[in-house]
Design a protein around this motif. Sequence first.
Motif, PDB file in Angstrom:
ATOM      1  N   ASP A   1      11.485  -6.926   1.948  1.00 59.05           N
ATOM      2  CA  ASP A   1      11.659  -5.513   2.254  1.00 59.05           C
ATOM      3  C   ASP A   1      11.161  -5.225   3.660  1.00 59.05           C
ATOM      4  OD1 ASP A   1      12.883  -3.712   0.478  1.00 59.05           O
ATOM      5  OD2 ASP A   1      11.243  -3.919  -0.957  1.00 59.05           O
ATOM      6  N   THR A   2      11.558  -4.074   4.154  1.00 61.79           N
ATOM      7  CA  THR A   2      10.903  -3.466   5.308  1.00 61.79           C
ATOM      8  C   THR A   2      10.249  -2.183   4.797  1.00 61.79           C
ATOM      9  OG1 THR A   2      12.830  -2.124   5.871  1.00 61.79           O
ATOM     10  CG2 THR A   2      12.725  -4.335   6.831  1.00 61.79           C
ATOM     11  N   LEU A   3       9.437  -1.567   5.618  1.00 62.63           N
ATOM     12  CA  LEU A   3       8.877  -0.279   5.206  1.00 62.63           C
ATOM     13  C   LEU A   3      10.002   0.733   4.985  1.00 62.63           C
ATOM     14  CD1 LEU A   3       5.787  -0.086   7.593  1.00 62.63           C
ATOM     15  CD2 LEU A   3       5.710  -0.086   5.093  1.00 62.63           C
ATOM     16  N   GLU A   4      11.030   0.641   5.803  1.00 67.58           N
ATOM     17  CA  GLU A   4      12.156   1.573   5.680  1.00 67.58           C
ATOM     18  C   GLU A   4      12.901   1.377   4.359  1.00 67.58           C
ATOM     19  OE1 GLU A   4      15.605   1.032   8.330  1.00 67.58           O
ATOM     20  OE2 GLU A   4      15.244   3.111   8.933  1.00 67.58           O
ATOM     21  N   SER A   5      13.194   0.125   4.004  1.00 67.23           N
ATOM     22  CA  SER A   5      13.919  -0.118   2.753  1.00 67.23           C
ATOM     23  C   SER A   5      13.033   0.147   1.545  1.00 67.23           C
ATOM     24  CB  SER A   5      14.470  -1.555   2.716  1.00 67.23           C
ATOM     25  OG  SER A   5      13.419  -2.508   2.756  1.00 67.23           O
TER      26      SER A   5
ATOM     27  N   ASN B   1      14.247   2.475  -1.368  1.00 69.37           N
ATOM     28  CA  ASN B   1      14.577   1.863  -2.664  1.00 69.37           C
ATOM     29  C   ASN B   1      13.431   1.832  -3.666  1.00 69.37           C
ATOM     30  OD1 ASN B   1      17.118   1.235  -1.534  1.00 69.37           O
ATOM     31  ND2 ASN B   1      16.278  -0.653  -0.645  1.00 69.37           N
ATOM     32  N   ARG B   2      12.193   1.907  -3.188  1.00 74.07           N
ATOM     33  CA  ARG B   2      11.053   1.758  -4.106  1.00 74.07           C
ATOM     34  C   ARG B   2      10.141   2.980  -4.097  1.00 74.07           C
ATOM     35  NH1 ARG B   2       8.690  -3.847  -2.040  1.00 74.07           N
ATOM     36  NH2 ARG B   2       7.026  -3.323  -3.533  1.00 74.07           N
ATOM     37  N   GLY B   3      10.533   3.996  -3.402  1.00 73.80           N
ATOM     38  CA  GLY B   3       9.743   5.219  -3.399  1.00 73.80           C
ATOM     39  C   GLY B   3       8.475   5.150  -2.572  1.00 73.80           C
ATOM     40  N   ALA B   4       8.401   4.178  -1.681  1.00 75.20           N
ATOM     41  CA  ALA B   4       7.213   4.064  -0.836  1.00 75.20           C
ATOM     42  C   ALA B   4       7.047   5.319   0.012  1.00 75.20           C
ATOM     43  CB  ALA B   4       7.342   2.839   0.073  1.00 75.20           C
ATOM     44  N   ARG B   5       5.818   5.766   0.124  1.00 71.21           N
ATOM     45  CA  ARG B   5       5.533   6.976   0.925  1.00 71.21           C
ATOM     46  C   ARG B   5       5.080   6.535   2.315  1.00 71.21           C
ATOM     47  NH1 ARG B   5       1.666  10.794  -2.446  1.00 71.21           N
ATOM     48  NH2 ARG B   5       2.381  12.333  -0.891  1.00 71.21           N
ATOM     49  N   VAL B   6       5.978   6.635   3.261  1.00 74.44           N
ATOM     50  CA  VAL B   6       5.737   6.184   4.634  1.00 74.44           C
ATOM     51  C   VAL B   6       6.006   7.341   5.579  1.00 74.44           C
ATOM     52  CG1 VAL B   6       6.350   4.518   6.415  1.00 74.44           C
ATOM     53  CG2 VAL B   6       6.517   3.865   4.008  1.00 74.44           C
ATOM     54  N   ARG B   7       5.085   7.592   6.449  1.00 75.91           N
ATOM     55  CA  ARG B   7       5.269   8.644   7.441  1.00 75.91           C
ATOM     56  C   ARG B   7       5.117   8.068   8.844  1.00 75.91           C
ATOM     57  NH1 ARG B   7       3.664  14.686   5.800  1.00 75.91           N
ATOM     58  NH2 ARG B   7       4.352  14.620   3.641  1.00 75.91           N
ATOM     59  N   ILE B   8       6.023   8.454   9.728  1.00 74.60           N
ATOM     60  CA  ILE B   8       5.923   8.025  11.119  1.00 74.60           C
ATOM     61  C   ILE B   8       4.913   8.920  11.835  1.00 74.60           C
ATOM     62  CG2 ILE B   8       7.178   7.814  13.299  1.00 74.60           C
ATOM     63  CD1 ILE B   8       9.694   7.334  11.659  1.00 74.60           C
ATOM     64  N   MET B   9       4.025   8.294  12.563  1.00 76.61           N
ATOM     65  CA  MET B   9       3.027   9.080  13.301  1.00 76.61           C
ATOM     66  C   MET B   9       3.305   8.975  14.802  1.00 76.61           C
ATOM     67  SD  MET B   9      -0.333   6.628  13.003  1.00 76.61           S
ATOM     68  CE  MET B   9      -0.307   4.909  13.513  1.00 76.61           C
TER      69      MET B   9
ATOM     70  N   THR C   1      -0.683   7.293  -2.658  1.00 79.76           N
ATOM     71  CA  THR C   1      -1.049   6.751  -1.338  1.00 79.76           C
ATOM     72  C   THR C   1       0.075   7.055  -0.342  1.00 79.76           C
ATOM     73  OG1 THR C   1      -2.312   4.952  -2.352  1.00 79.76           O
ATOM     74  CG2 THR C   1      -1.668   4.667  -0.059  1.00 79.76           C
ATOM     75  N   VAL C   2      -0.304   7.396   0.860  1.00 80.75           N
ATOM     76  CA  VAL C   2       0.658   7.590   1.958  1.00 80.75           C
ATOM     77  C   VAL C   2       0.252   6.674   3.106  1.00 80.75           C
ATOM     78  CG1 VAL C   2       1.566   9.202   3.669  1.00 80.75           C
ATOM     79  CG2 VAL C   2       1.152   9.980   1.333  1.00 80.75           C
ATOM     80  N   LEU C   3       1.230   5.961   3.661  1.00 78.31           N
ATOM     81  CA  LEU C   3       0.963   5.081   4.801  1.00 78.31           C
ATOM     82  C   LEU C   3       1.537   5.702   6.068  1.00 78.31           C
ATOM     83  CD1 LEU C   3       0.695   1.400   5.128  1.00 78.31           C
ATOM     84  CD2 LEU C   3       2.552   2.390   6.489  1.00 78.31           C
ATOM     85  N   PHE C   4       0.712   5.786   7.092  1.00 78.60           N
ATOM     86  CA  PHE C   4       1.145   6.270   8.407  1.00 78.60           C
ATOM     87  C   PHE C   4       1.305   5.073   9.350  1.00 78.60           C
ATOM     88  CE2 PHE C   4       0.795  10.957   8.760  1.00 78.60           C
ATOM     89  CZ  PHE C   4       0.389  11.246   7.464  1.00 78.60           C
TER      90      PHE C   4
ATOM     91  N   LEU D   1       0.836  -1.212   0.000  1.00 82.99           N
ATOM     92  CA  LEU D   1       0.000   0.000   0.000  1.00 82.99           C
ATOM     93  C   LEU D   1       0.867   1.257   0.000  1.00 82.99           C
ATOM     94  CD1 LEU D   1      -2.777  -1.121   2.506  1.00 82.99           C
ATOM     95  CD2 LEU D   1      -3.102  -0.539   0.093  1.00 82.99           C
ATOM     96  N   ALA D   2       1.988   1.220   0.719  1.00 86.21           N
ATOM     97  CA  ALA D   2       2.868   2.389   0.763  1.00 86.21           C
ATOM     98  C   ALA D   2       3.493   2.656  -0.614  1.00 86.21           C
ATOM     99  CB  ALA D   2       3.963   2.173   1.812  1.00 86.21           C
ATOM    100  N   CYS D   3       3.648   1.596  -1.408  1.00 82.72           N
ATOM    101  CA  CYS D   3       4.223   1.743  -2.751  1.00 82.72           C
ATOM    102  C   CYS D   3       3.161   2.103  -3.790  1.00 82.72           C
ATOM    103  CB  CYS D   3       4.926   0.445  -3.163  1.00 82.72           C
ATOM    104  SG  CYS D   3       6.417   0.072  -2.213  1.00 82.72           S
ATOM    105  N   ARG D   4       1.919   2.104  -3.392  1.00 82.92           N
ATOM    106  CA  ARG D   4       0.821   2.392  -4.327  1.00 82.92           C
ATOM    107  C   ARG D   4       0.824   3.884  -4.690  1.00 82.92           C
ATOM    108  NH1 ARG D   4      -4.626   3.715  -3.534  1.00 82.92           N
ATOM    109  NH2 ARG D   4      -6.092   2.721  -4.967  1.00 82.92           N
TER     110      ARG D   4
END
Length: 371
Positions: free
Chosen positions: A109-113, A117-125, A93-96, A87-90
């Motif tokens: 993978d991890t969310l961090e990698s 490496n894949r442009g995933a949009r991940v934000r720490i909440m 889309t942004v994943l919190f 979902l983070a790579c979609r």
Amino acid sequence: MKPSSISNSSASLLDNFRNPEIARRLLGEIRSRETQATLMEVCGTHTMALFATGVRQGLPEHIHLASGPGCPVCVTPLKSMESAIGLACRKDTVLFCFGDMLKVPGVSDTLESARANRGARVRIMYSPLDALEFARNEPRTDVVLFGVGFETTIPLFASVVQRAAAHRITNLYLLTAFKLIPPAVDALLSSGDIRIDGFILPGHVSSIIGEGAYSFIAERYHVPGVIAGFEAVDLLEGILLLLDMISRREPAIKNQYARFVSPRGNQRAQDLIASVFTECDSTWRGLGEIRNSGVRLTGEFSRFDADALIDFEIGAVSEPAGCSCGEVLAGKRTPTECALFRSACTPAHPVGPCMVSREGACAAHYYYGGR
């Protein structure tokens, strides 16, 4: 001995539960007992507290502590991690998520990698409210809230979903990986392949569900349990109460943490959970599927389910080769008995989830050097 025999009236209440003289007296009483016992601390916070306070190191050899499945990061299954990463790579889309989920291994993978490496949009909440605010300000972006945790954190997520519905926010979704503690304890006991003489039950979770939620442990399995706080005196009192019940063969559920936990728990929080979620079967990392051990969105709130966004395939998943996290979470093996511990698996490069979280049993053993 009565639970929490310390006065609750003092302004320095917390200091009482850290009082070294009281702790030494309680430890001396424990050391004088000859009762052999294996006690499971269900909660990851207890695992760390037992090390950090020195209680674990001070116990006699005939009292063995086993870590249980009470670390939310540790029990989140691979499939949920793969869903979160996908979902983070979609696009758009942004994943919190909470920060401790970043390094939890998925299949490759991890969310961090994935972010690197894949442009995933991940934000720490820091709170699920962060995702709600972002969704309100970015209406063209799908915002996924990664819901991880136990009964303690579920009410907060329920509140956010209710607020999103009230404000007609249509771009916020919830990926649920929540777990419920009593069904997991029930599953461990009913498996019949571990021996636990007593449970140190989680204080935080118990403040929500109340001490009555554990009555089945004593009634059905004849095993005692004590709800305990997180200071040295709390833990020592809890262990002493368990040893008393074990030696007398009088199993019951006792509440050492009465300053925060009531018999019925927090009814308002329970009602909030029930208004948004319903119980469902859930898969625990290392423990498999456990009946009615999770929750899913229900009724009008099912439109917030992130599963509706999953348009990618999640292939077969399996635990990393050699990883013993499943056996550690079930109390069948200690972290130091895993061949990967301190070699291939470290906090900097974790193979399994129990080495990722600060509350994970493997991380606790790593930082505090074993027993």
